[in-house]
Design a protein around this motif. Structure first.
Motif, mmCIF file in Angstrom:
data_model
loop_
_atom_site.group_PDB
_atom_site.id
_atom_site.type_symbol
_atom_site.label_atom_id
_atom_site.label_comp_id
_atom_site.label_asym_id
_atom_site.label_seq_id
_atom_site.Cartn_x
_atom_site.Cartn_y
_atom_site.Cartn_z
ATOM 1 N N ARG A 79 19.782 38.270 79.839
ATOM 2 C CA ARG A 79 19.258 38.917 81.044
ATOM 3 C C ARG A 79 17.761 39.218 80.883
ATOM 4 N NH1 ARG A 79 17.962 43.756 83.062
ATOM 5 N NH2 ARG A 79 18.429 44.153 85.287
ATOM 6 N N THR A 80 17.376 39.686 79.688
ATOM 7 C CA THR A 80 15.954 39.936 79.428
ATOM 8 C C THR A 80 15.151 38.651 79.544
ATOM 9 O OG1 THR A 80 16.529 41.760 77.944
ATOM 10 C CG2 THR A 80 14.325 40.811 77.713
ATOM 11 N N LEU A 81 15.713 37.537 79.053
ATOM 12 C CA LEU A 81 15.020 36.248 79.165
ATOM 13 C C LEU A 81 14.796 35.877 80.627
ATOM 14 C CD1 LEU A 81 15.643 33.058 77.130
ATOM 15 C CD2 LEU A 81 15.925 32.931 79.596
ATOM 16 N N VAL A 82 15.842 35.992 81.460
ATOM 17 C CA VAL A 82 15.713 35.636 82.873
ATOM 18 C C VAL A 82 14.723 36.561 83.574
ATOM 19 C CG1 VAL A 82 16.969 35.372 85.045
ATOM 20 C CG2 VAL A 82 18.040 34.659 82.891
ATOM 21 N N VAL A 83 14.794 37.862 83.281
ATOM 22 C CA VAL A 83 13.889 38.827 83.902
ATOM 23 C C VAL A 83 12.442 38.496 83.569
ATOM 24 C CG1 VAL A 83 13.131 41.232 83.850
ATOM 25 C CG2 VAL A 83 15.567 40.697 84.061
ATOM 26 N N ASN A 84 12.151 38.193 82.308
ATOM 27 C CA ASN A 84 10.775 37.900 81.917
ATOM 28 C C ASN A 84 10.264 36.625 82.576
ATOM 29 O OD1 ASN A 84 9.410 39.634 79.514
ATOM 30 N ND2 ASN A 84 11.628 39.740 79.336
ATOM 31 N N LEU A 85 11.104 35.605 82.667
ATOM 32 C CA LEU A 85 10.661 34.361 83.278
ATOM 33 C C LEU A 85 10.347 34.556 84.767
ATOM 34 C CD1 LEU A 85 13.034 31.687 81.672
ATOM 35 C CD2 LEU A 85 10.615 32.066 81.213
ATOM 36 N N ILE A 86 11.261 35.214 85.501
ATOM 37 C CA ILE A 86 11.034 35.399 86.937
ATOM 38 C C ILE A 86 9.893 36.368 87.177
ATOM 39 C CG2 ILE A 86 12.095 36.145 89.099
ATOM 40 C CD1 ILE A 86 14.758 35.227 88.023
#
Length: 448
Positions: free
Chosen positions: A330-337
Motif C-alpha cells: 500500500r505504501t508503494l502504491v501511495v508513493n507512486l500515485i
C-alpha cells in the motif's frame, strides 16, 4: 591441507607398518623356531626304541613326549607303540585323519612302508595351545604399536589443521568495527572458499554499515534544514507586529511543520523496509493488487481533484494477486500515485494499469509531467536525491521507498517514458497462484 595430511599420515602409517612388520617377523621367527624345536624333540623321543617290537623305557622326558607312533605288520599285529596306555584305536586309516578318542581328538597320519603300516599321531589339544600362544605373541607387537600410531595420527592431524586454528583465532580476535578482508596468504586450498565467503560477508557488512552511516548523515542534513526554517518561522511569528503578519507567519510555520512531519514519516517508512525490520513485521499474505490500487486511488482522488488532475485506471485485470506485505505494498502504491500527482501540471492525467505478463503482476503509474531524463533514472532511486530545478517541495525519498519495497518483494522496477512524454513507473511483482476461475475475467477502463 588434504595433500599434506595424506602424505604425512601415509608416511606415519608406513613407518609404523615397517616397525610392526619387523616386530612380527621376529615374533614369528621365534614361533617357527619353537615349533621346529618341538618337532625335533618329539622325533628324538619317538626313536628311543632300538627296533620295532620292543617297548621303550620311560625316561625323565616322557612328560614332554606328545607324539605317538604305532607300527603294524601285514597281519594287523601291532609291533610298536611309542607311548603305552594311549586311547588310540588299534587300526590305522591311511593318510591324514582326525580320530576322536576318550582323551580328545587326535590328528593322525598313516602310511604303508613295505610290509609295515606306520602311524604318527598327535593330540589336537596341544596344537590348539600352540596356535593360541602363537596368535597372542603375534598380536602383542601390534597392540604395542597401536598407541604409537594413534599418537602419531593425533599429532599429524593437529599439525595439518593448524592453519584452520589460526584462521579461527584471526576471526575470533576481530573487533566489531574491523571489517577488513581476511588475509588469504598461507590459507590451505580447502579453506579458500570459506575465507572468500567470509570476505564477501565482511564486504557486505561494510557496505551496509557505510550505507547506514550515509543514511544517518543524509537524514540529519535533511532534517536540519526544515528544523532551522521552523525556528526562523517561529521567531517571525513572535516578532509579528500585527494580526495579519501573525496569521501569515503561523501559516508558514504550519507548512514548515507539515514538511518536517512528512520527512520524518518517510524516514520511518524507509527504515521499516530494511530486512531486519521487515522480518519482524507481519507475515506475508496474498494481496489483491487491483483492490489495493482502487482503495488508494479513492483516497487520493481529493488531492488529484484539488490540483486539477484526471486520476483514473485504464486497465485492471481481475485476479491480480501477489504474495507480500499488504501495508508495504500500500505504501508503494501511495508513493507512486502521490509522486505522479505532485509532478503532473494542472489539467494533466495520471493513468493506472494492472495486468498479467510472464508470471508477474505489473502495476504502471503513468503521468504527463516533465518526466525524468534517461541518465538520471538510476539516480532518482537514491535516497534524498532531487533533480536540479525542481519547484515541487519534497524530500527525495518517495522513489527510494518504492525501490526498497520492490526489492523486498523480489519485484522488477522500471522507469520509462509514458505515452504522453511524462514518466511511467512499472513494478512487476511475482504473481501468487490463484484458482483458474478467478483469473478468467478482465476489467478495463475502470474509473474510481
Amino acid at each position: 591441507m588434504r595433500r599434506q595430511l595424506l602424505i604425512t599420515l601415509l608416511g606415519a602409517v608406513l613407518g609404523v607398518f615397517l616397525i610392526g612388520s619387523l616386530a612380527t617377523y621376529q615374533t614369528t621367527r621365534g614361533e617357527v623356531d619353537e615349533i621346529m624345536d618341538y618337532h625335533l624333540r618329539q622325533l628324538a623321543l619317538s626313536l628311543r626304541a632300538p627296533q620295532y617290537g620292543a617297548q621303550p623305557e620311560l625316561g625323565p622326558d616322557d612328560q614332554l613326549f606328545d607324539m605317538v607312533i604305532q607300527v603294524w605288520d601285514e597281519q594287523g599285529l601291532r609291533l610298536y607303540l611309542s607311548r603305552p596306555h594311549t586311547a588310540l584305536p588299534d587300526r590305522a586309516q591311511l593318510g591324514y585323519a582326525t580320530v576322536p578318542t576318550a582323551e580328545g581328538d587326535w590328528r593322525t597320519y598313516s602310511i604303508v612302508m613295505g610290509s609295515r603300516v606306520v602311524q604318527v599321531a598327535q593330540p589336537m589339544s596341544h596344537r590348539n595351545r600352540l596356535a593360541a600362544a602363537a596368535a597372542l605373541r603375534t598380536l602383542t607387537p601390534l597392540l604395542v604399536i597401536l598407541p604409537l600410531l594413534a599418537g602419531l595420527i593425533w599429532y599429524l592431524v593437529g599439525r595439518g589443521l593448524r592453519p584452520l586454528e589460526r584462521l579461527a583465532r584471526a576471526v575470533g580476535q576481530r573487533r566489531p568495527d574491523s571489517l577488513a578482508p581476511l588475509a588469504v596468504a598461507g590459507v590451505p586450498d580447502e579453506a579458500q572458499p570459506l575465507v572468500q565467503a567470509l570476505n564477501g560477508l565482511l564486504g557486505r557488512l561494510d557496505h551496509a554499515m557505510s550505507a547506514q552511516r550515509a543514511f544517518v548523515a543524509d537524514a540529519a542534513h535533511e532534517l536540519r534544514t526544515p528544523l532551522a526554517a521552523l525556528q526562523l518561522q517561529l521567531q517571525l511569528t513572535e516578532r509579528a507586529g500585527s494580526e495579519a503578519e501573525r496569521r501569515a507567519a503561523l501559516g508558514e510555520l504550519r507548512q514548515g511543520l507539515l514538511r518536517a512531519t512528512r520527512v520524518v514519516q518517510q524516514l520511518l517508512t524507509l527504515a521499516r523496509q530494511t530486512p531486519d525490520a521487515a522480518a519482524a513485521g507481519a507475515p506475508p499474505a496474498v494481496v489483491d493488487l487491483v483492490e489495493l490500487v482502487a482503495l488508494v486511488t479513492a483516497e487520493l482522488q481529493a488531492l488529484a481533484e484539488a490540483r486539477g488532475i484526471d486520476l483514473g485506471a485504464e486497465q485492471l485485470d481481475s485476479g491480480s494477486t501477489v504474495h507480500g506485505d499488504r501495508d508495504s505494498l500500500r505504501t508503494l502504491v501511495v508513493n507512486l500515485i502521490d509522486n505522479a500527482i505532485r509532478y503532473t501540471p494542472a489539467g494533466g492525467r495520471v493513468d493506472l494499469r494492472v495486468w498479467h505478463e510472464n508470471g508477474r503482476v505489473w502495476l504502471e503509474v503513468a503521468d504527463d509531467g516533465p518526466g525524468i531524463p534517461v541518465e538520471e533514472r538510476e539516480r532518482v532511486l537514491d535516497r534524498f536525491y532531487r533533480r536540479a530545478g525542481q519547484e515541487q517541495p519534497g524530500s527525495g525519498l518517495g522513489l527510494a521507498i518504492v525501490k526498497a519495497i520492490a526489492d523486498r518483494h523480489g519485484a522488477e522496477l522500471r522507469l520509462d517514458e509514458s505515452a504522453r512524454g511524462g514518466l511511467a513507473v512499472r513494478v512487476g511483482l511475482p504473481a501468487a497462484p490463484v484458482a483458474a476461475e478467478e483469473t478468467s475475467g478482465n476489467t478495463a477502463g475502470v474509473e474510481p
